[in-house]
Motif scaffolding. Sequence first.
Motif, PDB file in Angstrom:
ATOM      1  N   GLY A  60       0.813  -1.212   0.000  1.00 48.33           N
ATOM      2  CA  GLY A  60       0.000   0.000   0.000  1.00 48.33           C
ATOM      3  C   GLY A  60       0.843   1.257   0.000  1.00 48.33           C
ATOM      4  O   GLY A  60       0.547   2.220  -0.716  1.00 48.33           O
ATOM      5  N   VAL A  63       2.398   1.946  -3.473  1.00 45.60           N
ATOM      6  CA  VAL A  63       1.420   2.535  -4.384  1.00 45.60           C
ATOM      7  C   VAL A  63       1.142   3.979  -3.985  1.00 45.60           C
ATOM      8  O   VAL A  63       1.076   4.868  -4.848  1.00 45.60           O
ATOM      9  N   GLN A  64       0.992   4.246  -2.687  1.00 40.88           N
ATOM     10  CA  GLN A  64       0.732   5.617  -2.224  1.00 40.88           C
ATOM     11  C   GLN A  64       1.856   6.560  -2.610  1.00 40.88           C
ATOM     12  O   GLN A  64       1.595   7.695  -3.032  1.00 40.88           O
ATOM     13  N   LEU A  67       1.497   7.125  -6.321  1.00 44.72           N
ATOM     14  CA  LEU A  67       0.285   7.881  -6.601  1.00 44.72           C
ATOM     15  C   LEU A  67       0.417   9.328  -6.148  1.00 44.72           C
ATOM     16  O   LEU A  67       0.035  10.256  -6.874  1.00 44.72           O
ATOM     17  N   ARG A  68       0.974   9.534  -4.973  1.00 45.99           N
ATOM     18  CA  ARG A  68       1.151  10.896  -4.447  1.00 45.99           C
ATOM     19  C   ARG A  68       1.975  11.740  -5.425  1.00 45.99           C
ATOM     20  O   ARG A  68       1.630  12.880  -5.724  1.00 45.99           O
ATOM     21  N   PHE A  82      -1.898   5.161 -11.650  1.00 50.25           N
ATOM     22  CA  PHE A  82      -2.457   4.081 -10.837  1.00 50.25           C
ATOM     23  C   PHE A  82      -2.775   2.874 -11.714  1.00 50.25           C
ATOM     24  O   PHE A  82      -2.368   1.753 -11.429  1.00 50.25           O
ATOM     25  N   CYS A  99      -2.910  -7.664  -7.012  1.00 56.81           N
ATOM     26  CA  CYS A  99      -2.727  -6.771  -5.878  1.00 56.81           C
ATOM     27  C   CYS A  99      -2.790  -7.566  -4.578  1.00 56.81           C
ATOM     28  O   CYS A  99      -3.799  -8.221  -4.306  1.00 56.81           O
ATOM     29  N   TRP A 128      -5.847   5.014  -0.213  1.00 55.91           N
ATOM     30  CA  TRP A 128      -5.871   5.270  -1.654  1.00 55.91           C
ATOM     31  C   TRP A 128      -7.079   6.123  -2.027  1.00 55.91           C
ATOM     32  O   TRP A 128      -6.974   7.063  -2.817  1.00 55.91           O
ATOM     33  N   GLN A 129      -8.242   5.770  -1.468  1.00 51.01           N
ATOM     34  CA  GLN A 129      -9.452   6.536  -1.745  1.00 51.01           C
ATOM     35  C   GLN A 129      -9.286   7.987  -1.298  1.00 51.01           C
ATOM     36  O   GLN A 129      -9.678   8.910  -2.020  1.00 51.01           O
ATOM     37  N   VAL A 154     -10.962   3.070  -7.156  1.00 48.02           N
ATOM     38  CA  VAL A 154     -10.256   1.980  -6.475  1.00 48.02           C
ATOM     39  C   VAL A 154     -10.965   0.651  -6.728  1.00 48.02           C
ATOM     40  O   VAL A 154     -10.325  -0.352  -7.064  1.00 48.02           O
ATOM     41  N   GLU A 158      -9.242  -2.452  -8.875  1.00 43.44           N
ATOM     42  CA  GLU A 158      -9.015  -3.743  -8.225  1.00 43.44           C
ATOM     43  C   GLU A 158      -9.786  -4.859  -8.923  1.00 43.44           C
ATOM     44  O   GLU A 158      -9.258  -5.937  -9.166  1.00 43.44           O
TER      45      GLU A 158
END
Length: 190
Positions: A60, A63-64, A67-68, A82, A99, A128-129, A154, A158
Amino acid sequence: MSTSRQRIVVGAADLIRRRGLAGSTVRDLAGHSGAPLGSTYHYFPRGKQQLAAEAVRYAGDLVQTYLRRELHAGPIAGLRAFLGLWRQTVLDSDFRAGCPVLAVAVEEPPADGAPEALNAAAEVFAAWQQMLSTSLRENGVEPDQAGQLATLIVAAVEGTVAMCRAQRDISPLDEVTAQLEALIQHSLRQ
């Protein structure tokens, strides 16, 4: 985090994204990382659930971070990044990996203890949301709609990753990418 401990977490995340949590024992998770079983229990005294929770948080966080960085260019850039990340994961693994967060989330929690890994999956999805929702709001989407759209993104990503793996075809991901981009662009214009 120590190098050995980190190696176990990374290996566990990789094996879970390939075989799921139920399909992996602590011995499997340790072996996949090349760590001795004793080291695994040393670092994760609560066992498989603790290790899986940390593996999910690790995935997580990766990915964050990605994504950030991409969301600085706006929500569409973040969405493309993403989806591109999952596209690369699925293709690079020849449709064998998805995932690890989803893999843990869809399995039955243990009957004999706290669903530590499931709780970690819920935290990751929420993070993520939140990131996506914040980017959408900052770019003019109404707060309620931004939250709902972030949830849709999301969930769609997924689910599409799972479809691609099952069908051994990347086209569902490409189709979802196009539809989500159009939906975001429409939401930004309102």
